[in-house]
Design an enzyme around this catalytic site. Structure first.
Site, PDB file in Angstrom:
ATOM      1  N   VAL A  26       0.851  -1.190   0.000  1.00 28.03           N
ATOM      2  CA  VAL A  26       0.000   0.000   0.000  1.00 28.03           C
ATOM      3  C   VAL A  26       0.887   1.241   0.000  1.00 28.03           C
ATOM      4  O   VAL A  26       0.729   2.147  -0.820  1.00 28.03           O
ATOM      5  CB  VAL A  26      -0.959  -0.004   1.212  1.00 28.03           C
ATOM      6  CG1 VAL A  26      -1.614   1.354   1.399  1.00 28.03           C
ATOM      7  CG2 VAL A  26      -2.028  -1.092   1.037  1.00 28.03           C
TER       8      VAL A  26
ATOM      9  N   THR B 110       6.775  -6.305   3.286  1.00 33.11           N
ATOM     10  CA  THR B 110       5.886  -7.463   3.484  1.00 33.11           C
ATOM     11  C   THR B 110       6.281  -8.521   2.454  1.00 33.11           C
ATOM     12  O   THR B 110       6.912  -8.194   1.435  1.00 33.11           O
ATOM     13  CB  THR B 110       4.408  -7.088   3.244  1.00 33.11           C
ATOM     14  OG1 THR B 110       4.251  -6.625   1.902  1.00 33.11           O
ATOM     15  CG2 THR B 110       3.940  -6.010   4.205  1.00 33.11           C
TER      16      THR B 110
ATOM     17  N   LYS C 160       4.048  -0.732 -11.656  1.00 26.96           N
ATOM     18  CA  LYS C 160       2.775  -0.026 -11.464  1.00 26.96           C
ATOM     19  C   LYS C 160       2.650   0.668 -10.110  1.00 26.96           C
ATOM     20  O   LYS C 160       3.201   0.215  -9.124  1.00 26.96           O
ATOM     21  CB  LYS C 160       1.619  -1.020 -11.602  1.00 26.96           C
ATOM     22  CG  LYS C 160       1.537  -1.590 -12.995  1.00 26.96           C
ATOM     23  CD  LYS C 160       0.229  -2.262 -13.248  1.00 26.96           C
ATOM     24  CE  LYS C 160       0.260  -3.713 -12.900  1.00 26.96           C
ATOM     25  NZ  LYS C 160      -0.862  -4.455 -13.511  1.00 26.96           N
TER      26      LYS C 160
ATOM     27  N   LEU D  33      10.549  -9.519   7.430  1.00 26.46           N
ATOM     28  CA  LEU D  33       9.408 -10.441   7.558  1.00 26.46           C
ATOM     29  C   LEU D  33       9.301 -11.034   8.968  1.00 26.46           C
ATOM     30  O   LEU D  33       8.270 -11.598   9.333  1.00 26.46           O
ATOM     31  CB  LEU D  33       9.516 -11.564   6.521  1.00 26.46           C
ATOM     32  CG  LEU D  33       9.661 -11.105   5.054  1.00 26.46           C
ATOM     33  CD1 LEU D  33       9.659 -12.307   4.120  1.00 26.46           C
ATOM     34  CD2 LEU D  33       8.540 -10.142   4.663  1.00 26.46           C
ATOM     35  N   ALA D  34      10.368 -10.897   9.737  1.00 29.41           N
ATOM     36  CA  ALA D  34      10.357 -11.455  11.096  1.00 29.41           C
ATOM     37  C   ALA D  34       9.243 -10.841  11.941  1.00 29.41           C
ATOM     38  O   ALA D  34       8.719 -11.482  12.850  1.00 29.41           O
ATOM     39  CB  ALA D  34      11.710 -11.227  11.759  1.00 29.41           C
TER      40      ALA D  34
ATOM     41  N   GLU E  22       0.343 -14.760  -3.436  1.00 31.51           N
ATOM     42  CA  GLU E  22       0.992 -14.355  -4.692  1.00 31.51           C
ATOM     43  C   GLU E  22       2.110 -15.333  -5.087  1.00 31.51           C
ATOM     44  O   GLU E  22       2.364 -15.544  -6.269  1.00 31.51           O
ATOM     45  CB  GLU E  22       1.557 -12.927  -4.586  1.00 31.51           C
ATOM     46  CG  GLU E  22       0.497 -11.829  -4.443  1.00 31.51           C
ATOM     47  CD  GLU E  22      -0.220 -11.461  -5.763  1.00 31.51           C
ATOM     48  OE1 GLU E  22      -0.023 -12.152  -6.785  1.00 31.51           O
ATOM     49  OE2 GLU E  22      -0.968 -10.466  -5.735  1.00 31.51           O
TER      50      GLU E  22
ATOM     51  N   HIS F  78      -6.280 -12.926 -10.698  1.00 36.13           N
ATOM     52  CA  HIS F  78      -6.658 -11.506 -10.656  1.00 36.13           C
ATOM     53  C   HIS F  78      -7.783 -11.197 -11.631  1.00 36.13           C
ATOM     54  O   HIS F  78      -7.849 -10.107 -12.199  1.00 36.13           O
ATOM     55  CB  HIS F  78      -5.455 -10.618 -10.969  1.00 36.13           C
ATOM     56  CG  HIS F  78      -4.374 -10.682  -9.940  1.00 36.13           C
ATOM     57  ND1 HIS F  78      -3.596 -11.796  -9.741  1.00 36.13           N
ATOM     58  CD2 HIS F  78      -3.943  -9.770  -9.034  1.00 36.13           C
ATOM     59  CE1 HIS F  78      -2.737 -11.569  -8.766  1.00 36.13           C
ATOM     60  NE2 HIS F  78      -2.921 -10.348  -8.310  1.00 36.13           N
TER      61      HIS F  78
ATOM     62  N   HIS G 157      -5.535  -8.852  -0.046  1.00 32.71           N
ATOM     63  CA  HIS G 157      -5.313  -9.051  -1.478  1.00 32.71           C
ATOM     64  C   HIS G 157      -4.888 -10.487  -1.814  1.00 32.71           C
ATOM     65  O   HIS G 157      -5.487 -11.145  -2.677  1.00 32.71           O
ATOM     66  CB  HIS G 157      -4.265  -8.042  -1.980  1.00 32.71           C
ATOM     67  CG  HIS G 157      -3.943  -8.201  -3.424  1.00 32.71           C
ATOM     68  ND1 HIS G 157      -4.884  -7.965  -4.408  1.00 32.71           N
ATOM     69  CD2 HIS G 157      -2.804  -8.595  -4.071  1.00 32.71           C
ATOM     70  CE1 HIS G 157      -4.328  -8.202  -5.590  1.00 32.71           C
ATOM     71  NE2 HIS G 157      -3.069  -8.574  -5.410  1.00 32.71           N
TER      72      HIS G 157
HETATM   73  N1  LIG Z   1       2.337  -2.191  -7.839  1.00 32.21           N
HETATM   74  C1  LIG Z   1       2.050  -3.439  -8.082  1.00 32.21           C
HETATM   75  O1  LIG Z   1       2.293  -3.970  -9.153  1.00 32.21           O
HETATM   76  C2  LIG Z   1       1.392  -4.268  -7.025  1.00 32.21           C
HETATM   77  C3  LIG Z   1       1.477  -5.669  -7.091  1.00 32.21           C
HETATM   78  C4  LIG Z   1       0.870  -6.418  -6.086  1.00 32.21           C
HETATM   79  C5  LIG Z   1       0.203  -5.787  -5.061  1.00 32.21           C
HETATM   80  N2  LIG Z   1       0.144  -4.424  -5.029  1.00 32.21           N
HETATM   81  C6  LIG Z   1      -0.572  -3.755  -3.960  1.00 32.21           C
HETATM   82  O2  LIG Z   1      -0.020  -4.087  -2.708  1.00 32.21           O
HETATM   83  C7  LIG Z   1      -1.017  -3.904  -1.718  1.00 32.21           C
HETATM   84  C8  LIG Z   1      -0.912  -4.979  -0.676  1.00 32.21           C
HETATM   85  O3  LIG Z   1       0.338  -4.877  -0.066  1.00 32.21           O
HETATM   86  P1  LIG Z   1       0.659  -5.632   1.293  1.00 32.21           P
HETATM   87  O4  LIG Z   1       0.144  -6.999   1.264  1.00 32.21           O
HETATM   88  O5  LIG Z   1       2.113  -5.392   1.522  1.00 32.21           O
HETATM   89  O6  LIG Z   1      -0.253  -4.874   2.372  1.00 32.21           O
HETATM   90  P2  LIG Z   1      -0.051  -3.563   3.267  1.00 32.21           P
HETATM   91  O7  LIG Z   1       0.813  -2.580   2.592  1.00 32.21           O
HETATM   92  O8  LIG Z   1      -1.414  -3.164   3.685  1.00 32.21           O
HETATM   93  O9  LIG Z   1       0.746  -4.109   4.543  1.00 32.21           O
HETATM   94  C9  LIG Z   1       0.144  -5.037   5.381  1.00 32.21           C
HETATM   95  C10 LIG Z   1       0.241  -4.650   6.866  1.00 32.21           C
HETATM   96  O10 LIG Z   1       1.529  -4.973   7.337  1.00 32.21           O
HETATM   97  C11 LIG Z   1       2.118  -3.850   8.003  1.00 32.21           C
HETATM   98  N3  LIG Z   1       3.556  -4.047   7.802  1.00 32.21           N
HETATM   99  C12 LIG Z   1       4.290  -3.783   6.687  1.00 32.21           C
HETATM  100  N4  LIG Z   1       5.529  -4.266   6.831  1.00 32.21           N
HETATM  101  C13 LIG Z   1       5.601  -4.817   8.080  1.00 32.21           C
HETATM  102  C14 LIG Z   1       6.638  -5.482   8.795  1.00 32.21           C
HETATM  103  N5  LIG Z   1       7.836  -5.743   8.259  1.00 32.21           N
HETATM  104  N6  LIG Z   1       6.361  -5.906  10.067  1.00 32.21           N
HETATM  105  C15 LIG Z   1       5.148  -5.699  10.608  1.00 32.21           C
HETATM  106  N7  LIG Z   1       4.111  -5.101   9.958  1.00 32.21           N
HETATM  107  C16 LIG Z   1       4.347  -4.672   8.706  1.00 32.21           C
HETATM  108  C17 LIG Z   1       1.463  -2.662   7.351  1.00 32.21           C
HETATM  109  O11 LIG Z   1       1.458  -1.543   8.186  1.00 32.21           O
HETATM  110  C18 LIG Z   1       0.044  -3.166   7.137  1.00 32.21           C
HETATM  111  O12 LIG Z   1      -0.686  -3.050   8.317  1.00 32.21           O
HETATM  112  C19 LIG Z   1      -2.345  -3.877  -2.439  1.00 32.21           C
HETATM  113  O13 LIG Z   1      -2.884  -2.581  -2.350  1.00 32.21           O
HETATM  114  C20 LIG Z   1      -1.987  -4.194  -3.875  1.00 32.21           C
HETATM  115  O14 LIG Z   1      -2.787  -3.518  -4.813  1.00 32.21           O
HETATM  116  C21 LIG Z   1       0.732  -3.670  -5.985  1.00 32.21           C
HETATM  117 ZN   LIG Z   2      -1.805  -9.260  -6.898  1.00 29.53          ZN
END
Ligand SMILES: NC(=O)c1ccc[n+]([C@@H]2O[C@H](COP(=O)([O-])OP(=O)(O)OC[C@H]3O[C@@H](n4cnc5c(N)ncnc54)[C@H](O)[C@@H]3O)[C@@H](O)[C@H]2O)c1
Ligand SMILES: [Zn+2]
Length: 384
Positions: free
Chosen positions: A125, A149, A161, A189-190, A203, A269, A285
């Protein structure tokens, strides 16, 4: 005027301007990124190297809470002039508001066109929002990404993107704007909550299904263990990340600007984008993607593109990764038909629906019927 690059029709005063746009960007795994002795985050000035003052570091609020002191120490020990902006991050926050907040701050600190690219540290995000803000600021400035993440490390990292949700649709507003550099450090990731780790596995599962039987075998055998150990140790963790990121790079590179709307990476997707938005905040997602992977595998099995035993294996592995294989909204034929209709608009008039022909390979179909959707719903119901 001499030597026009493209034909000019002087009689009609008509010009055709043609130009090509090539990009090159780096995605790199680098352990111990926040160690002040690791030079990777000391991103050198881009452009002509002008010393350009303050650089903005945008932090996912969870990253700020967990790693804020280490991040500040890194930059202060490296003598970097940085300013911080922390933003709340979850799908519900993926709107224009944080984009404008970032743009405001870029203005306040006097960001240069090229030489002090902002650094985004957080989940998908945050990196999507920072990517959009930087692609709009002065019509586009470079940025650097540190995905934290599993999902963003294996999926967003390679992608070009950016985007925000709008009007009830995922990523309805966005740009193609790859980060100049993406740095992956698995140690983040820990601290990732369990559910978000599994979410990222959604994914990874998709990548395995469309491109690598080897990756699928690894998930089958070690998937649960990898979730448990949070990818922190062992050869398998490294191989899974390498296969997922490398597979993604191979799929995306020849079609980065998506001129070809038959995309294997769209597997998982097709129905999920609308379901995910309707389910918010119930489904993440990667969970929605996993459901779509299973649903699409049911469609393939019903068409005899894959064997029943392959479908059974996909369902079993998905379950073992702790991902859902059935959800109420995936049992709603009307909603799935509506999702497919929006998908057809997205794919400019064609279904271009990727279906598996074996693990690691897809074919595209354009004749999926509502009856087939309804029949697949009946199969998915039995997974309750
Ligand atoms: N640009 C692209 O091509 C592309 C591809 C795939 C997904 N996305 C986008 O990615 C988004 C999903 O991303 P996501 O799954 O990372 O979710 P996210 O960004 O919402 O993160 C998930 C949660 O983890 C927390 N967090 C992040 N890193 C952490 C860490 N190391 N330790 C503890 N907490 C942590 C965040 O604050 C959040 O609460 C979607 O909006 C999707 O559309 C984009
Ligand atoms: Zn995706």
């Amino acid at each position: 005027v001499t030597g026009p690059a493209t034909p000019i029709d002087r009689e009609l005063n008509r010009w055709t301007i043609q130009s090509s746009f090539s990009v090159r960007y780096e995605v790199e795994e680098t352990p111990d990124l926040l160690n002040p002795n690791n030079p990777k985050l000391r991103v050198p000035p881009l452009g002509d190297g002008t010393d350009s003052g303050t650089r903005l570091v945008v932090l996912d609020h969870s990253i700020d809470a967990l790693y804020g002191p280490r991040i500040r120490r890194y930059f202060s020990m490296n003598g970097a002039d940085v300013d911080y902006l922390a933003l709340p991050c979850a799908e519900e926050f993926k709107s224009i508001d944080p984009v404008l907040k970032i743009v405001t701050r870029l203005n306040e600190i006097g960001t240069y066109r090229l030489s002090n690219p902002p650094i985004a540290i957080g989940g998908g995000v945050l990196t999507d929002v920072v990517g959009l803000a930087t692609s709009l600021y002065r019509r586009g400035i470079p940025y650097v990404r540190v995905p934290t993440t599993l999902l963003s490390q294996i999926d967003v990292s390679v992608a070009a993107k950016t985007g925000i949700n709008f009007g009830g649709y995922r990523n309805r507003i966005g740009t193609y704007s790859p980060a100049a550099k993406t740095l992956i450090d698995r140690s983040f990731l820990a601290t990732l909550p369990d559910r978000h780790l599994r979410n990222g596995m959604g994914e990874v599962l998709k990548m395995a299904l469309i491109s690598s039987a080897r990756l699928f075998d690894l998930l089958d055998e070690f998937g649960a263990e990898l979730v448990e150990s949070r990818f922190q140790a062992g050869e398998t963790a490294a191989e899974v990340i390498a296969l997922a990121v490398g597979g993604m790079a191979m799929e995306l590179e020849p079609n980065l600007w998506e001129k070809d709307l038959c995309r294997a990476v769209d597997y998982g997707h097709s129905f999920s984008p609308l379901v995910e938005m309707r389910a918010l905040p119930d489904l993440l997602h990667g969970e929605a993607v996993a459901l779509d992977c299973v649903f699409s595998a049911i469609l393939a099995a019903r068409r005899r593109l894959i064997q029943e035993s392959t479908l059974d294996r996909i369902v079993a592995v998905t379950r073992r990764l702790g991902l859902p294989v059935v959800h109420d909204l995936f049992l709603d034929t009307d909603l799935l038909a509506e999702a497919l209709a929006d998908c057809v608009r997205h794919r400019n008039g064609n279904q271009n629906l990727p279906l598996l022909t074996e693990i690691g390979r897809v074919r595209f179909v354009n004749d999926l019927t509502r009856n087939e959707i309804a029949a697949a719903v009946d199969v998915m119901k039995t997974y309750r």
